[in-house]
Design a protein around this motif. Structure first.
Motif, mmCIF file in Angstrom:
data_model
loop_
_atom_site.group_PDB
_atom_site.id
_atom_site.type_symbol
_atom_site.label_atom_id
_atom_site.label_comp_id
_atom_site.label_asym_id
_atom_site.label_seq_id
_atom_site.Cartn_x
_atom_site.Cartn_y
_atom_site.Cartn_z
ATOM 1 N N ARG A 1 110.529 -3.209 -76.866
ATOM 2 C CA ARG A 1 111.794 -3.928 -76.696
ATOM 3 C C ARG A 1 111.540 -5.320 -76.130
ATOM 4 O O ARG A 1 112.121 -6.303 -76.572
ATOM 5 C CB ARG A 1 112.728 -3.158 -75.762
ATOM 6 N N ARG A 2 110.634 -5.423 -75.167
ATOM 7 C CA ARG A 2 110.298 -6.721 -74.571
ATOM 8 C C ARG A 2 109.687 -7.655 -75.631
ATOM 9 O O ARG A 2 109.986 -8.843 -75.673
ATOM 10 C CB ARG A 2 109.347 -6.515 -73.406
ATOM 11 N N VAL A 3 108.836 -7.115 -76.493
ATOM 12 C CA VAL A 3 108.235 -7.913 -77.569
ATOM 13 C C VAL A 3 109.316 -8.381 -78.535
ATOM 14 O O VAL A 3 109.322 -9.538 -78.971
ATOM 15 C CB VAL A 3 107.129 -7.106 -78.299
ATOM 16 N N PHE A 4 110.262 -7.487 -78.869
ATOM 17 C CA PHE A 4 111.360 -7.865 -79.762
ATOM 18 C C PHE A 4 112.178 -9.011 -79.172
ATOM 19 O O PHE A 4 112.513 -9.975 -79.866
ATOM 20 C CB PHE A 4 112.263 -6.660 -80.049
ATOM 21 N N LEU A 5 112.523 -8.912 -77.896
ATOM 22 C CA LEU A 5 113.305 -9.964 -77.254
ATOM 23 C C LEU A 5 112.541 -11.287 -77.221
ATOM 24 O O LEU A 5 113.113 -12.359 -77.465
ATOM 25 C CB LEU A 5 113.708 -9.546 -75.842
ATOM 26 N N ALA A 6 111.239 -11.226 -76.921
ATOM 27 C CA ALA A 6 110.427 -12.448 -76.900
ATOM 28 C C ALA A 6 110.329 -13.063 -78.293
ATOM 29 O O ALA A 6 110.355 -14.294 -78.441
ATOM 30 C CB ALA A 6 109.039 -12.140 -76.347
ATOM 31 N N GLU A 7 110.242 -12.227 -79.312
ATOM 32 C CA GLU A 7 110.179 -12.726 -80.695
ATOM 33 C C GLU A 7 111.485 -13.429 -81.069
ATOM 34 O O GLU A 7 111.478 -14.484 -81.705
ATOM 35 C CB GLU A 7 109.907 -11.578 -81.661
ATOM 36 N N SER A 8 112.613 -12.870 -80.642
ATOM 37 C CA SER A 8 113.896 -13.508 -80.966
ATOM 38 C C SER A 8 114.055 -14.838 -80.225
ATOM 39 O O SER A 8 114.611 -15.795 -80.775
ATOM 40 C CB SER A 8 115.055 -12.561 -80.660
ATOM 41 N N VAL A 9 113.552 -14.921 -79.002
ATOM 42 C CA VAL A 9 113.596 -16.191 -78.261
ATOM 43 C C VAL A 9 112.701 -17.223 -78.941
ATOM 44 O O VAL A 9 113.082 -18.399 -79.085
ATOM 45 C CB VAL A 9 113.176 -15.968 -76.787
ATOM 46 N N LEU A 10 111.517 -16.800 -79.394
ATOM 47 C CA LEU A 10 110.617 -17.717 -80.091
ATOM 48 C C LEU A 10 111.265 -18.226 -81.371
ATOM 49 O O LEU A 10 111.191 -19.419 -81.680
ATOM 50 C CB LEU A 10 109.288 -17.024 -80.400
ATOM 51 N N GLN A 11 111.934 -17.347 -82.093
ATOM 52 C CA GLN A 11 112.612 -17.748 -83.330
ATOM 53 C C GLN A 11 113.690 -18.779 -83.036
ATOM 54 O O GLN A 11 113.793 -19.807 -83.692
ATOM 55 C CB GLN A 11 113.204 -16.507 -84.017
ATOM 56 N N ARG A 12 114.499 -18.518 -82.005
ATOM 57 C CA ARG A 12 115.577 -19.439 -81.633
ATOM 58 C C ARG A 12 115.018 -20.805 -81.221
ATOM 59 O O ARG A 12 115.516 -21.853 -81.631
ATOM 60 C CB ARG A 12 116.389 -18.841 -80.484
ATOM 61 N N ASP A 13 113.955 -20.797 -80.410
ATOM 62 C CA ASP A 13 113.390 -22.052 -79.920
ATOM 63 C C ASP A 13 112.715 -22.850 -81.033
ATOM 64 O O ASP A 13 112.793 -24.077 -81.043
ATOM 65 C CB ASP A 13 112.411 -21.783 -78.784
ATOM 66 N N CYS A 14 112.051 -22.161 -81.970
ATOM 67 C CA CYS A 14 111.448 -22.877 -83.110
ATOM 68 C C CYS A 14 112.528 -23.536 -83.954
ATOM 69 O O CYS A 14 112.387 -24.692 -84.362
ATOM 70 C CB CYS A 14 110.644 -21.908 -83.979
ATOM 71 N N ALA A 15 113.620 -22.809 -84.212
ATOM 72 C CA ALA A 15 114.711 -23.377 -85.012
ATOM 73 C C ALA A 15 115.351 -24.560 -84.290
ATOM 74 O O ALA A 15 115.667 -25.584 -84.912
ATOM 75 C CB ALA A 15 115.752 -22.297 -85.306
ATOM 76 N N ALA A 16 115.547 -24.445 -82.974
ATOM 77 C CA ALA A 16 116.163 -25.540 -82.212
ATOM 78 C C ALA A 16 115.275 -26.777 -82.201
ATOM 79 O O ALA A 16 115.765 -27.909 -82.367
ATOM 80 C CB ALA A 16 116.448 -25.081 -80.785
ATOM 81 N N LEU A 17 113.970 -26.590 -82.013
ATOM 82 C CA LEU A 17 113.068 -27.739 -82.003
ATOM 83 C C LEU A 17 112.960 -28.362 -83.386
ATOM 84 O O LEU A 17 112.848 -29.587 -83.512
ATOM 85 C CB LEU A 17 111.685 -27.322 -81.486
ATOM 86 N N ALA A 18 113.022 -27.548 -84.432
ATOM 87 C CA ALA A 18 112.975 -28.083 -85.795
ATOM 88 C C ALA A 18 114.147 -29.017 -86.048
ATOM 89 O O ALA A 18 114.003 -30.046 -86.722
ATOM 90 C CB ALA A 18 112.971 -26.945 -86.811
ATOM 91 N N GLU A 19 115.301 -28.685 -85.495
ATOM 92 C CA GLU A 19 116.469 -29.542 -85.687
ATOM 93 C C GLU A 19 116.346 -30.860 -84.932
ATOM 94 O O GLU A 19 116.920 -31.861 -85.341
ATOM 95 C CB GLU A 19 117.732 -28.814 -85.232
ATOM 96 N N GLN A 20 115.586 -30.872 -83.834
ATOM 97 C CA GLN A 20 115.468 -32.075 -83.004
ATOM 98 C C GLN A 20 114.443 -33.063 -83.535
ATOM 99 O O GLN A 20 114.564 -34.257 -83.289
ATOM 100 C CB GLN A 20 115.075 -31.693 -81.581
ATOM 101 N N LEU A 21 113.414 -32.582 -84.222
ATOM 102 C CA LEU A 21 112.323 -33.461 -84.642
ATOM 103 C C LEU A 21 112.739 -34.386 -85.775
ATOM 104 O O LEU A 21 113.493 -34.003 -86.667
ATOM 105 C CB LEU A 21 111.117 -32.625 -85.094
ATOM 106 N N GLU A 22 112.229 -35.596 -85.716
ATOM 107 C CA GLU A 22 112.496 -36.571 -86.767
ATOM 108 C C GLU A 22 111.473 -36.453 -87.895
ATOM 109 O O GLU A 22 111.777 -36.774 -89.030
ATOM 110 C CB GLU A 22 112.463 -37.986 -86.192
ATOM 111 N N ASN A 23 110.278 -36.010 -87.584
ATOM 112 C CA ASN A 23 109.221 -35.877 -88.572
ATOM 113 C C ASN A 23 109.565 -34.726 -89.515
ATOM 114 O O ASN A 23 109.642 -33.572 -89.117
ATOM 115 C CB ASN A 23 107.891 -35.612 -87.856
#
Length: 184
Positions: free
Chosen positions: A124-146
């Motif tokens: 369960r802890r791994v699942f939650l960490a994976e969902s946080v990683l997914q959210r953070d990757c998507a958020a950073l992708a939206e912020q980058l100009e490159n």
């Protein structure tokens, strides 16, 4: 056995650097006017710090996935080991993105030793960490100009979502099989 959190071989990278570009100092080190080697002063931007945080989170997730696989039943172990290998590839991809963004390498920190908890709780802890990683990757992708790095991070977010689905299915199978919840 505690899994290794190191996903980037610095000695091999330094050797390749010396073969490819021996005149350029490796890892952001510059030559001072006096001839001594010193690090170049540079502040990390918010995007670079966020990417560095993703790298640290990914390395911790890789180690947690390996620990969970070591304590899991045989059927789940193969799935978790595959997910750990995919997570390791993600961290390597994020390390490459960090280098492309900054021109510097980054060594992920060694994650702290994991808790001794039941493997379903660890899953369960791994699942939650994976969902946080997914959210953070998507958020950073939206912020980058490159555009290239944006696509790379968006693809990593999609892969993290797919790993999250696999973890959810594994957790569901484990709960229903282990506890016989589906006996009518």
């Amino acid at each position: 056995m505690e899994p290794s959190a190191l996903v980037y071989d610095t000695a091999a990278a330094a050797e390749i650097w010396r073969r490819v570009a021996p005149a350029i100092p490796a890892y952001g080190a510059g030559v001072c006017p006096a001839g001594a080697t010193c690090p170049l002063p540079r502040r990390e931007t918010d995007g670079e710090a966020a990417l560095g945080s993703l790298i640290a989170d990914g390395a911790a997730l890789y180690a947690a996935c390996r620990r969970c696989a070591a304590r899991s039943p045989h059927g789940a172990r193969r799935v978790l080991e595959q997910l750990a290998r995919e997570q390791q590839r993600t961290v390597r991809s994020l390390l490459a993105a960090y280098f492309l963004l900054t021109g510097r390498w980054r060594q992920p920190p060694v994650p702290a030793a994991g808790l001794q908890e039941p493997w379903l709780t660890a899953l369960r802890r791994v699942f939650l960490a994976e969902s946080v990683l997914q959210r953070d990757c998507a958020a950073l992708a939206e912020q980058l100009e490159n555009g290239c790095l944006r696509q790379l991070l968006a693809a990593e977010a999609e892969r993290a979502a797919a790993r999250g689905k696999s973890l959810a299915a594994l957790l569901e199978n484990s709960l229903t099989t282990a506890n016989n919840l589906l006996k009518w």
